[in-house]
Design a protein around this motif. Structure first.
Motif, PDB file in Angstrom:
ATOM      1  N   SER A  54       0.835  -1.201   0.000  1.00 65.42           N
ATOM      2  CA  SER A  54       0.000   0.000   0.000  1.00 65.42           C
ATOM      3  C   SER A  54       0.874   1.256   0.000  1.00 65.42           C
ATOM      4  O   SER A  54       1.931   1.301   0.634  1.00 65.42           O
ATOM      5  CB  SER A  54      -0.915   0.006   1.236  1.00 65.42           C
ATOM      6  OG  SER A  54      -1.798  -1.085   1.202  1.00 65.42           O
ATOM      7  N   GLU A  55       0.402   2.266  -0.701  1.00 75.37           N
ATOM      8  CA  GLU A  55       1.114   3.547  -0.770  1.00 75.37           C
ATOM      9  C   GLU A  55       1.136   4.208   0.601  1.00 75.37           C
ATOM     10  O   GLU A  55       0.167   4.147   1.361  1.00 75.37           O
ATOM     11  CB  GLU A  55       0.421   4.457  -1.784  1.00 75.37           C
ATOM     12  CG  GLU A  55       1.082   5.814  -1.972  1.00 75.37           C
ATOM     13  CD  GLU A  55       0.376   6.651  -3.023  1.00 75.37           C
ATOM     14  OE1 GLU A  55       0.664   7.854  -3.116  1.00 75.37           O
ATOM     15  OE2 GLU A  55      -0.473   6.096  -3.761  1.00 75.37           O
ATOM     16  N   ARG A  56       2.274   4.832   0.924  1.00 72.91           N
ATOM     17  CA  ARG A  56       2.417   5.509   2.207  1.00 72.91           C
ATOM     18  C   ARG A  56       2.744   6.986   1.986  1.00 72.91           C
ATOM     19  O   ARG A  56       3.388   7.351   1.006  1.00 72.91           O
ATOM     20  CB  ARG A  56       3.501   4.853   3.055  1.00 72.91           C
ATOM     21  CG  ARG A  56       3.082   3.503   3.618  1.00 72.91           C
ATOM     22  CD  ARG A  56       4.117   2.907   4.522  1.00 72.91           C
ATOM     23  NE  ARG A  56       5.259   2.417   3.768  1.00 72.91           N
ATOM     24  CZ  ARG A  56       6.296   1.796   4.311  1.00 72.91           C
ATOM     25  NH1 ARG A  56       6.343   1.616   5.603  1.00 72.91           N
ATOM     26  NH2 ARG A  56       7.288   1.369   3.564  1.00 72.91           N
ATOM     27  N   LEU A  57       2.303   7.795   2.916  1.00 69.64           N
ATOM     28  CA  LEU A  57       2.474   9.244   2.818  1.00 69.64           C
ATOM     29  C   LEU A  57       2.940   9.785   4.162  1.00 69.64           C
ATOM     30  O   LEU A  57       2.433   9.384   5.216  1.00 69.64           O
ATOM     31  CB  LEU A  57       1.155   9.904   2.418  1.00 69.64           C
ATOM     32  CG  LEU A  57       1.104  11.433   2.406  1.00 69.64           C
ATOM     33  CD1 LEU A  57       2.010  12.006   1.323  1.00 69.64           C
ATOM     34  CD2 LEU A  57      -0.322  11.930   2.216  1.00 69.64           C
ATOM     35  N   ALA A  58       3.920  10.672   4.118  1.00 66.20           N
ATOM     36  CA  ALA A  58       4.413  11.343   5.319  1.00 66.20           C
ATOM     37  C   ALA A  58       4.358  12.848   5.096  1.00 66.20           C
ATOM     38  O   ALA A  58       4.805  13.349   4.055  1.00 66.20           O
ATOM     39  CB  ALA A  58       5.839  10.903   5.642  1.00 66.20           C
ATOM     40  N   LEU A  59       3.780  13.567   6.055  1.00 63.91           N
ATOM     41  CA  LEU A  59       3.593  15.014   5.937  1.00 63.91           C
ATOM     42  C   LEU A  59       4.117  15.726   7.176  1.00 63.91           C
ATOM     43  O   LEU A  59       3.996  15.224   8.293  1.00 63.91           O
ATOM     44  CB  LEU A  59       2.111  15.367   5.769  1.00 63.91           C
ATOM     45  CG  LEU A  59       1.400  14.989   4.472  1.00 63.91           C
ATOM     46  CD1 LEU A  59      -0.070  15.352   4.573  1.00 63.91           C
ATOM     47  CD2 LEU A  59       2.032  15.692   3.288  1.00 63.91           C
ATOM     48  N   ASP A  60       4.694  16.892   6.962  1.00 62.35           N
ATOM     49  CA  ASP A  60       5.036  17.827   8.032  1.00 62.35           C
ATOM     50  C   ASP A  60       4.394  19.157   7.701  1.00 62.35           C
ATOM     51  O   ASP A  60       4.526  19.655   6.568  1.00 62.35           O
ATOM     52  CB  ASP A  60       6.560  18.013   8.158  1.00 62.35           C
ATOM     53  CG  ASP A  60       7.228  16.791   8.754  1.00 62.35           C
ATOM     54  OD1 ASP A  60       6.615  16.161   9.640  1.00 62.35           O
ATOM     55  OD2 ASP A  60       8.345  16.456   8.337  1.00 62.35           O
ATOM     56  N   GLY A  61       3.691  19.733   8.658  1.00 63.69           N
ATOM     57  CA  GLY A  61       3.040  21.013   8.396  1.00 63.69           C
ATOM     58  C   GLY A  61       2.806  21.804   9.665  1.00 63.69           C
ATOM     59  O   GLY A  61       3.060  21.327  10.783  1.00 63.69           O
ATOM     60  N   TRP A  62       2.333  23.033   9.480  1.00 65.33           N
ATOM     61  CA  TRP A  62       2.032  23.931  10.590  1.00 65.33           C
ATOM     62  C   TRP A  62       0.566  24.340  10.550  1.00 65.33           C
ATOM     63  O   TRP A  62      -0.019  24.501   9.482  1.00 65.33           O
ATOM     64  CB  TRP A  62       2.857  25.219  10.503  1.00 65.33           C
ATOM     65  CG  TRP A  62       4.326  25.072  10.713  1.00 65.33           C
ATOM     66  CD1 TRP A  62       5.005  24.015  11.245  1.00 65.33           C
ATOM     67  CD2 TRP A  62       5.311  26.041  10.356  1.00 65.33           C
ATOM     68  NE1 TRP A  62       6.342  24.260  11.254  1.00 65.33           N
ATOM     69  CE2 TRP A  62       6.580  25.498  10.720  1.00 65.33           C
ATOM     70  CE3 TRP A  62       5.274  27.300   9.779  1.00 65.33           C
ATOM     71  CZ2 TRP A  62       7.770  26.184  10.522  1.00 65.33           C
ATOM     72  CZ3 TRP A  62       6.455  27.992   9.584  1.00 65.33           C
ATOM     73  CH2 TRP A  62       7.692  27.436   9.958  1.00 65.33           C
ATOM     74  N   VAL A  63       0.023  24.520  11.718  1.00 64.42           N
ATOM     75  CA  VAL A  63      -1.238  25.240  11.899  1.00 64.42           C
ATOM     76  C   VAL A  63      -0.931  26.377  12.854  1.00 64.42           C
ATOM     77  O   VAL A  63      -0.456  26.147  13.963  1.00 64.42           O
ATOM     78  CB  VAL A  63      -2.350  24.337  12.470  1.00 64.42           C
ATOM     79  CG1 VAL A  63      -3.597  25.155  12.769  1.00 64.42           C
ATOM     80  CG2 VAL A  63      -2.680  23.221  11.494  1.00 64.42           C
ATOM     81  N   THR A  64      -1.173  27.608  12.411  1.00 62.92           N
ATOM     82  CA  THR A  64      -0.819  28.768  13.206  1.00 62.92           C
ATOM     83  C   THR A  64      -2.069  29.464  13.731  1.00 62.92           C
ATOM     84  O   THR A  64      -3.181  29.233  13.260  1.00 62.92           O
ATOM     85  CB  THR A  64      -0.002  29.779  12.363  1.00 62.92           C
ATOM     86  OG1 THR A  64      -0.860  30.364  11.377  1.00 62.92           O
ATOM     87  CG2 THR A  64       1.166  29.091  11.680  1.00 62.92           C
ATOM     88  N   ALA A  65      -1.839  30.329  14.714  1.00 65.86           N
ATOM     89  CA  ALA A  65      -2.936  31.119  15.273  1.00 65.86           C
ATOM     90  C   ALA A  65      -3.189  32.377  14.463  1.00 65.86           C
ATOM     91  O   ALA A  65      -4.135  33.118  14.738  1.00 65.86           O
ATOM     92  CB  ALA A  65      -2.634  31.491  16.724  1.00 65.86           C
ATOM     93  N   ALA A  66      -2.355  32.625  13.462  1.00 59.80           N
ATOM     94  CA  ALA A  66      -2.498  33.835  12.656  1.00 59.80           C
ATOM     95  C   ALA A  66      -3.668  33.698  11.704  1.00 59.80           C
ATOM     96  O   ALA A  66      -4.040  32.606  11.276  1.00 59.80           O
ATOM     97  CB  ALA A  66      -1.218  34.086  11.865  1.00 59.80           C
ATOM     98  N   GLU A  67      -4.269  34.839  11.361  1.00 59.09           N
ATOM     99  CA  GLU A  67      -5.357  34.873  10.402  1.00 59.09           C
ATOM    100  C   GLU A  67      -5.307  36.195   9.654  1.00 59.09           C
ATOM    101  O   GLU A  67      -4.690  37.163  10.097  1.00 59.09           O
ATOM    102  CB  GLU A  67      -6.710  34.720  11.089  1.00 59.09           C
ATOM    103  CG  GLU A  67      -7.023  35.838  12.067  1.00 59.09           C
ATOM    104  CD  GLU A  67      -8.451  35.765  12.564  1.00 59.09           C
ATOM    105  OE1 GLU A  67      -9.260  35.094  11.890  1.00 59.09           O
ATOM    106  OE2 GLU A  67      -8.750  36.383  13.574  1.00 59.09           O
TER     107      GLU A  67
END
Length: 203
Positions: A54-67
């Motif tokens: 099966s295909e595998r996926l790895a992600l790194d990301g941010w969720v910020t308080a800015a808007e």
């Protein structure tokens, strides 16, 4: 497109399920197969001897308080999409709660990035971190695996034959079945038996 958008994918609308990412730091796709180590007969398709993982996926990301607040006062994230998680600190709290729900529900989700759309992926690992430097944000490291689905095929089974009977006779031997009730053999049967024994042992 700015340099920041090119590197981090801002403006690409990256998301993990219902969670929009303000920044996508890295994206890695793994495609693995296991090939047989034995000799393969020439003729049959070689694909029969290669098992696809099966295909595998790895992600790194941010969720910020800015808007960013635009003309109508509608809150938007750094990607420009409407912010469905709330504003400020509440946005971080909601994002963490949404990741917990994805983990608890154990259901496939869809991940979108600037390069691809990954449908029917299950989250196998997720790390949520926060530091006191670089602004008010949480970092998300997620590992996901593709859930492969198959379609069952139905085949029509021909009805059984209800008419007709088996033909032919069962085989049999020419020897007598003997007596099953344990009675003593008659004098004639005893003499026949002695003759057969003598023939067998050369008497």
């Amino acid at each position: 497109m700015s340099f920041v958008s090119l590197v981090f994918g801002w403006g690409g609308g990256s998301s993990i399920g219902v969670i929009p990412l303000d920044a996508l730091i890295s994206e890695a796709t793994e495609l693995e197969s296991e090939a047989t180590s034995y000799a393969v007969e020439d003729g049959p398709p070689v694909t029969d001897h290669i098992a696809q993982d099966s295909e595998r996926l790895a992600l790194d990301g941010w969720v910020t308080a800015a808007e960013a607040t635009l003309l109508g006062g509608l809150g938007r994230d750094l990607a420009g999409a409407p912010n469905s998680l709330g504003t400020g600190r509440q946005k971080l709290i909601s994002a963490k709660a949404a990741l917990r729900k994805i983990h608890a529900d154990r259901l496939p989700i869809t991940i979108t990035t600037g390069l691809d759309v990954y449908a029917d992926f299950a989250m196998t690992r997720c790390s949520i971190g926060r530091t006191n430097d670089g602004g008010d944000k949480i970092s998300i490291t997620a590992e996901l695996r593709k859930i492969r689905k198959v379609t069952l095929r139905q085949a029509d089974i021909p009805p059984e034959k209800t008419s007709g009977s088996a033909s032919g006779k069962a085989g049999g031997t020419k020897t007598n079945a003997g007596k099953a009730n344990g009675a003593e053999p008659t004098p004639r049967e005893q003499s026949e038996l002695k003759g057969k024994v003598g023939t067998i042992f050369g008497g």
